[in-house]
Design a protein around this motif. Structure first.
Motif, mmCIF file in Angstrom:
data_model
loop_
_atom_site.group_PDB
_atom_site.id
_atom_site.type_symbol
_atom_site.label_atom_id
_atom_site.label_comp_id
_atom_site.label_asym_id
_atom_site.label_seq_id
_atom_site.Cartn_x
_atom_site.Cartn_y
_atom_site.Cartn_z
ATOM 1 N N LEU A 107 -9.891 30.059 26.677
ATOM 2 C CA LEU A 107 -10.095 29.266 27.884
ATOM 3 C C LEU A 107 -10.447 30.149 29.076
ATOM 4 O O LEU A 107 -11.308 29.792 29.890
ATOM 5 N N GLN A 108 -9.806 31.320 29.181
ATOM 6 C CA GLN A 108 -10.123 32.191 30.301
ATOM 7 C C GLN A 108 -11.548 32.718 30.210
ATOM 8 O O GLN A 108 -12.252 32.807 31.217
ATOM 9 N N VAL A 109 -11.986 33.065 28.998
ATOM 10 C CA VAL A 109 -13.372 33.526 28.830
ATOM 11 C C VAL A 109 -14.346 32.439 29.278
ATOM 12 O O VAL A 109 -15.319 32.713 29.998
ATOM 13 N N LEU A 110 -14.113 31.200 28.855
ATOM 14 C CA LEU A 110 -15.006 30.109 29.244
ATOM 15 C C LEU A 110 -14.966 29.869 30.752
ATOM 16 O O LEU A 110 -15.994 29.575 31.377
ATOM 17 N N TYR A 111 -13.791 29.996 31.348
ATOM 18 C CA TYR A 111 -13.669 29.836 32.799
ATOM 19 C C TYR A 111 -14.449 30.933 33.530
ATOM 20 O O TYR A 111 -15.145 30.663 34.512
ATOM 21 N N GLU A 112 -14.336 32.165 33.032
ATOM 22 C CA GLU A 112 -15.084 33.265 33.651
ATOM 23 C C GLU A 112 -16.585 33.033 33.503
ATOM 24 O O GLU A 112 -17.364 33.294 34.436
ATOM 25 N N PHE A 113 -16.997 32.541 32.341
ATOM 26 C CA PHE A 113 -18.415 32.233 32.135
ATOM 27 C C PHE A 113 -18.887 31.191 33.144
ATOM 28 O O PHE A 113 -19.938 31.343 33.780
ATOM 29 N N GLN A 114 -18.109 30.112 33.291
ATOM 30 C CA GLN A 114 -18.481 29.067 34.249
ATOM 31 C C GLN A 114 -18.599 29.631 35.656
ATOM 32 O O GLN A 114 -19.534 29.297 36.396
ATOM 33 N N SER A 115 -17.664 30.499 36.018
ATOM 34 C CA SER A 115 -17.688 31.084 37.359
ATOM 35 C C SER A 115 -18.949 31.915 37.570
ATOM 36 O O SER A 115 -19.570 31.873 38.644
ATOM 37 N N MET A 116 -19.328 32.689 36.553
ATOM 38 C CA MET A 116 -20.526 33.520 36.661
ATOM 39 C C MET A 116 -21.789 32.664 36.759
ATOM 40 O O MET A 116 -22.702 32.979 37.531
ATOM 41 N N MET A 117 -21.850 31.578 35.987
ATOM 42 C CA MET A 117 -23.050 30.743 36.010
ATOM 43 C C MET A 117 -23.187 29.991 37.331
ATOM 44 O O MET A 117 -24.304 29.782 37.821
ATOM 45 N N THR A 118 -22.071 29.581 37.925
ATOM 46 C CA THR A 118 -22.179 28.939 39.237
ATOM 47 C C THR A 118 -22.627 29.947 40.296
ATOM 48 O O THR A 118 -23.380 29.595 41.206
ATOM 49 N N THR A 119 -22.182 31.183 40.157
ATOM 50 C CA THR A 119 -22.625 32.222 41.090
ATOM 51 C C THR A 119 -24.122 32.477 40.957
ATOM 52 O O THR A 119 -24.852 32.580 41.948
ATOM 53 N N LEU A 120 -24.614 32.560 39.726
ATOM 54 C CA LEU A 120 -26.035 32.815 39.495
ATOM 55 C C LEU A 120 -26.901 31.660 39.987
ATOM 56 O O LEU A 120 -27.959 31.882 40.599
ATOM 57 N N THR A 121 -26.490 30.433 39.714
ATOM 58 C CA THR A 121 -27.346 29.290 40.023
ATOM 59 C C THR A 121 -27.111 28.736 41.424
ATOM 60 O O THR A 121 -27.899 27.900 41.893
ATOM 61 N N GLY A 122 -26.027 29.164 42.094
ATOM 62 C CA GLY A 122 -25.769 28.685 43.438
ATOM 63 C C GLY A 122 -25.285 27.248 43.489
ATOM 64 O O GLY A 122 -25.340 26.604 44.538
ATOM 65 N N LEU A 123 -24.787 26.726 42.360
ATOM 66 C CA LEU A 123 -24.237 25.385 42.312
ATOM 67 C C LEU A 123 -22.725 25.463 42.117
ATOM 68 O O LEU A 123 -22.170 26.531 41.878
ATOM 69 N N GLU A 124 -22.055 24.332 42.203
ATOM 70 C CA GLU A 124 -20.599 24.361 42.351
ATOM 71 C C GLU A 124 -19.815 24.275 41.056
ATOM 72 O O GLU A 124 -18.656 24.686 41.005
ATOM 73 N N VAL A 125 -20.393 23.735 40.020
ATOM 74 C CA VAL A 125 -19.631 23.540 38.789
ATOM 75 C C VAL A 125 -20.532 23.772 37.580
ATOM 76 O O VAL A 125 -21.726 23.481 37.609
ATOM 77 N N SER A 126 -19.944 24.335 36.537
ATOM 78 C CA SER A 126 -20.654 24.617 35.289
ATOM 79 C C SER A 126 -19.840 24.068 34.138
ATOM 80 O O SER A 126 -18.604 24.022 34.201
ATOM 81 N N ASN A 127 -20.516 23.657 33.072
ATOM 82 C CA ASN A 127 -19.762 23.341 31.856
ATOM 83 C C ASN A 127 -19.677 24.595 30.981
ATOM 84 O O ASN A 127 -20.144 25.664 31.361
ATOM 85 N N ALA A 128 -19.085 24.457 29.813
ATOM 86 C CA ALA A 128 -18.816 25.633 28.970
ATOM 87 C C ALA A 128 -19.937 25.949 28.005
ATOM 88 O O ALA A 128 -19.744 26.756 27.110
#
Length: 452
Positions: A107-128
């Motif tokens: 779960l932490q890996v997926l959460y970190e992935f979501q955080s990185m993808m929102t940073t890259l795309t400039g949007l607020e939420v990502s799925n897994a």
């Protein structure tokens, strides 16, 4: 190769326990006409040592080609640590994290992935994650239909410069669910979508507009103007992006005055090898206001009763897995292993490293195109800015030239004639950070020879 510990006695005992006479009885529901029958072309089984020797002999016959094909799947350097960590048993065999108390690492890996993808795309939420970039676009458009309460026609403007494979997948998977695709023509000189091509649609009921940046030809789109035009019509903007390019380019969340509403794409450039076409994974991010229309899994961070941080699946309607008719999507299992690799890849490179990868790729493609267009008859198809791939036109049929290059151990590019016959003998070429000066020169000399 897998180790199967069952003896013939073990197999016989298991069959007896379930009331079957032989293993073939387990597949008796398959009609006889669909069965392959005897595989006479398959040799008899060999001992493990002999199999290993045979496979070593066959592997020596393989030649590693010099690859200049991009077109949605890119040859980037993957640090050895990425897959060394990804294939550890803790990650490699982890299953769907329904039980949060037993799945904190996943779960932490997926959460970190979501955080990185929102940073890259400039949007607020990502799925897994999603299955791949093409299916992610299809899901993004279905999501846009649910989220756009103002325009409910299902009409989607799809530029002709969006990846043709993506367009085909969307037509196959989403058209039966109400998505009506209307393809926009691109400028034949600039290779991008012009605002003039959108004017006939002004004032009409449009659900979404798709914008790919860079587009399939590697050309840069005027994303700000296109985004603002779409929003002025009440349409949502669905961005299709290459995550590597976002290390340098404006993220979709900052396009125009309001930003794109949904961003998707293929995560293959983030640590997944080409591997004969997959498996890869897709990503999907959006604004917080649309989070309840997002398909797939979302991992959230919280604290337990003792105030310690923890992770769990959140906003996950149970019908996603059981009552399929009411689900946001029938996608359940995500590409977790590839996402793990991407998370490790992005962690190792960081923002600066990813920017260096993108910059080197752009520079190498410019060098390659500059060299290739010095060959008589070779010219760029489009003018204007492009990223790390671009289309060139050859003086001879592209398929024949690419075949000659392949004989020299070079994959010379993507033949555009199937999808864009109006471009003539056009080839899409790509050079990433993995290409050296010597390799660029080798390709240039090989193309000169093939054309001669």
């Amino acid at each position: 190769m897998p180790f199967i510990p069952h003896t013939e006695t073990d197999v016989a005992d298991m069959l007896a326990a379930i009331g079957a006479r032989r293993i073939d009885d387990l597949f008796d529901e398959i009609p006889a006409g669909l069965r392959s029958g005897r595989l006479d072309g398959i040799p008899a089984g060999l001992p493990e040592m002999d199999i290993a020797a045979l496979m070593m002999e066959r592997s020596r016959q393989d030649a590693v080609a010099l690859n200049f094909i991009g077109a949605g799947a890119y040859e980037h350097h993957i640090p050895a640590a990425v897959w060394q960590i990804t294939t550890r048993g803790e990650f490699y065999s982890a299953y769907t994290p329904y039980q949060a108390e037993a799945s904190q690492g996943t779960l932490q890996v997926l959460y970190e992935f979501q955080s990185m993808m929102t940073t890259l795309t400039g949007l607020e939420v990502s799925n897994a994650s999603m299955y791949d970039g093409a299916s992610a676009l299809g899901e993004a458009l279905l999501m846009a239909m649910r989220a756009n309460k103002r325009n409910t026609s299902g009409r989607v403007l799809m530029p002709g410069v969006v990846h043709p494979f993506y367009r085909e997948v969307v037509a196959a998977t989403s058209s039966a669910q109400g998505v009506q695709l209307e393809v926009l023509a691109h400028c034949p000189k600039q290779g991008r979508t012009l605002l003039d091509s959108l004017k006939p649609y002004e004032g009409q009921d449009l659900t979404a507009v798709v914008i790919q940046q860079p587009n399939f030809f590697g050309v840069m789109e005027d994303v700000d103007a296109l985004t603002d035009w779409a929003h002025a019509q009440g349409a949502l903007v669905v961005a299709v992006v290459n995550p590597t390019t976002l290390a340098l380019l404006k993220p979709p969340g900052q396009w125009g005055q309001k930003g794109a509403d949904i961003a998707c794409g293929d995560g293959q450039p983030l640590g997944s090898p080409l591997s004969s076409g997959g498996p890869y994974f897709g990503f999907l991010t959006t604004k917080m206001e649309f989070v309840r229309e997002m398909p797939g899994r979302i991992v959230g961070r919280t604290v337990d009763l003792d105030g310690k941080p923890g992770f769990t699946l959140t906003l996950q309607a149970r019908e996603q897995h059981i009552r399929r008719a009411k689900a946001k999507s029938n996608i359940c299992t995500n590409q977790g292993l590839l996402v793990t690799a991407a998370t490790i890849y992005m962690s190792l490179l960081g923002p600066e490293g990813l920017a260096r990868v993108a910059s080197a790729s752009v520079a190498n493609t410019r060098k390659l195109v500059a060299a290739l267009t010095q060959i008589p008859g070779v010219e760029p198809v489009f003018g204007g800015a492009h990223f790390h791939e671009t289309a060139i036109r050859l003086p001879k049929p592209a398929a024949a030239v690419l075949a000659k290059l392949a004989q020299q151990g070079i994959l010379g590019g993507f033949d555009l004639s199937r999808h864009f016959p109006e471009l003539g003998n056009a080839v899409l070429v790509c050079a990433t950070e993995t290409k050296t000066e010597q390799q660029l020169t080798r390709y240039t000399q090989a193309l000169r020879t093939a054309l001669a």
